[in-house]
Write a protein that holds these residues in place. Sequence first.
Motif, mmCIF file in Angstrom:
data_model
loop_
_atom_site.group_PDB
_atom_site.id
_atom_site.type_symbol
_atom_site.label_atom_id
_atom_site.label_comp_id
_atom_site.label_asym_id
_atom_site.label_seq_id
_atom_site.Cartn_x
_atom_site.Cartn_y
_atom_site.Cartn_z
ATOM 1 N N ALA A 160 -129.934 42.989 39.990
ATOM 2 C CA ALA A 160 -129.607 42.630 38.605
ATOM 3 C C ALA A 160 -130.476 43.401 37.619
ATOM 4 O O ALA A 160 -129.999 43.854 36.565
ATOM 5 C CB ALA A 160 -129.789 41.121 38.411
ATOM 6 N N PHE A 161 -131.754 43.569 37.949
ATOM 7 C CA PHE A 161 -132.659 44.320 37.068
ATOM 8 C C PHE A 161 -132.223 45.779 36.962
ATOM 9 O O PHE A 161 -132.255 46.373 35.871
ATOM 10 C CB PHE A 161 -134.082 44.242 37.604
ATOM 11 C CG PHE A 161 -135.062 45.111 36.871
ATOM 12 C CD1 PHE A 161 -135.568 44.726 35.641
ATOM 13 C CD2 PHE A 161 -135.464 46.326 37.401
ATOM 14 C CE1 PHE A 161 -136.464 45.534 34.953
ATOM 15 C CE2 PHE A 161 -136.356 47.141 36.724
ATOM 16 C CZ PHE A 161 -136.858 46.745 35.500
ATOM 17 N N THR A 162 -131.788 46.370 38.073
ATOM 18 C CA THR A 162 -131.346 47.756 38.065
ATOM 19 C C THR A 162 -130.116 47.933 37.167
ATOM 20 O O THR A 162 -130.028 48.887 36.379
ATOM 21 C CB THR A 162 -131.023 48.222 39.485
ATOM 22 O OG1 THR A 162 -132.189 48.071 40.306
ATOM 23 C CG2 THR A 162 -130.577 49.676 39.508
ATOM 24 N N ILE A 163 -129.163 47.004 37.289
ATOM 25 C CA ILE A 163 -127.961 47.080 36.449
ATOM 26 C C ILE A 163 -128.332 46.915 34.981
ATOM 27 O O ILE A 163 -127.833 47.637 34.105
ATOM 28 C CB ILE A 163 -126.945 46.001 36.873
ATOM 29 C CG1 ILE A 163 -126.488 46.247 38.316
ATOM 30 C CG2 ILE A 163 -125.746 46.000 35.930
ATOM 31 C CD1 ILE A 163 -125.588 45.147 38.856
ATOM 32 N N LEU A 164 -129.224 45.980 34.705
ATOM 33 C CA LEU A 164 -129.626 45.728 33.322
ATOM 34 C C LEU A 164 -130.357 46.928 32.739
ATOM 35 O O LEU A 164 -130.108 47.339 31.601
ATOM 36 C CB LEU A 164 -130.520 44.485 33.266
ATOM 37 C CG LEU A 164 -131.052 44.063 31.893
ATOM 38 C CD1 LEU A 164 -129.902 43.716 30.965
ATOM 39 C CD2 LEU A 164 -132.008 42.884 32.037
ATOM 40 N N ALA A 165 -131.275 47.499 33.528
ATOM 41 C CA ALA A 165 -132.066 48.626 33.028
ATOM 42 C C ALA A 165 -131.233 49.886 32.852
ATOM 43 O O ALA A 165 -131.537 50.729 31.995
ATOM 44 C CB ALA A 165 -133.221 48.903 33.987
ATOM 45 N N SER A 166 -130.167 50.027 33.641
ATOM 46 C CA SER A 166 -129.345 51.236 33.559
ATOM 47 C C SER A 166 -128.334 51.197 32.419
ATOM 48 O O SER A 166 -127.684 52.206 32.129
ATOM 49 C CB SER A 166 -128.609 51.456 34.879
ATOM 50 O OG SER A 166 -127.706 50.382 35.125
ATOM 51 N N SER A 167 -128.191 50.029 31.791
ATOM 52 C CA SER A 167 -127.244 49.910 30.682
ATOM 53 C C SER A 167 -127.895 50.444 29.406
ATOM 54 O O SER A 167 -128.887 49.908 28.931
ATOM 55 C CB SER A 167 -126.817 48.456 30.503
ATOM 56 O OG SER A 167 -125.980 48.326 29.370
#
Length: 281
Positions: A160-167
Amino acid sequence: AGVGLTLAALTTVLFGSGFTDGSFGGVTLVVGLPTWLLGTFWAMLLRWRVDIAVGSRKIRAGWLLSIPLAAANGGLAAGILFASEGPYVGFLQLLEKFLGGVVLGVTLGALIWVPALILTLIFFGLPIAQAQRHALQGLSGEERGERTVGLTNLVLSLVAFTILASSRNAAAGTEWYSSIGFWTLVAMVSGGMLTGSLAAAFSALRERDRTRFIAAVEHGQVKGYRIEPTPEGKVLLRVSVSSEGEGYRAAEFDEELVALDTEGHARQELSPRILSNATYW
């Protein structure tokens, strides 16, 4: 706590990435908060070992309630979404919009919450089921299961952190609810990682300390305990010693025993029993 936070964070970022421009602000309040509340309740049901009789079998209440809880999650999210649209026109109208959203979320919303339930059972239900199978083996099994669920929460929170940070548009929007929702999502992701890692670490430390203690008992390094062979296998028991005259009296009775597995781990508690009752001079 870890299951509820991680489930809410992952659901929010996946929903936000698929159905919005990636701002995640309002999505957190509409999707994340209901998922957090109901997901935590679901995890609590599983941990409380509440069983419901279904015919001749007993099934964990959390598994039986997965479908109505998922439907309630979809209905609550849709209700909040409908109620937040448009200007405030009074409590009765607000309640009407909310209830209308709940009905649509439970019925037509099944197109979303049914696949979400399937993914939840795959990514969260299977590790929890494995942990519960380990728990049947006793103390060490419970700790191994706790470690499994904790690591699962940690990994999925990192996703979830990876998806959030990549947005690139993660913080888009200037409305007050967007900023509050965004930082609420950050708190969910961080909380999932923290609780998952702590659960895994504490369970590993407990198992390590118990294994060291049993090994010390086997080598005669701990007074008041010993390892005794029985027909069921080796057990750990306390040794009660009291003074009597010029000698001492050793007796073991009504003591809680702990069965050990072949690796020396505490497996499960056995029924209290009388092993011996003798006087030594």
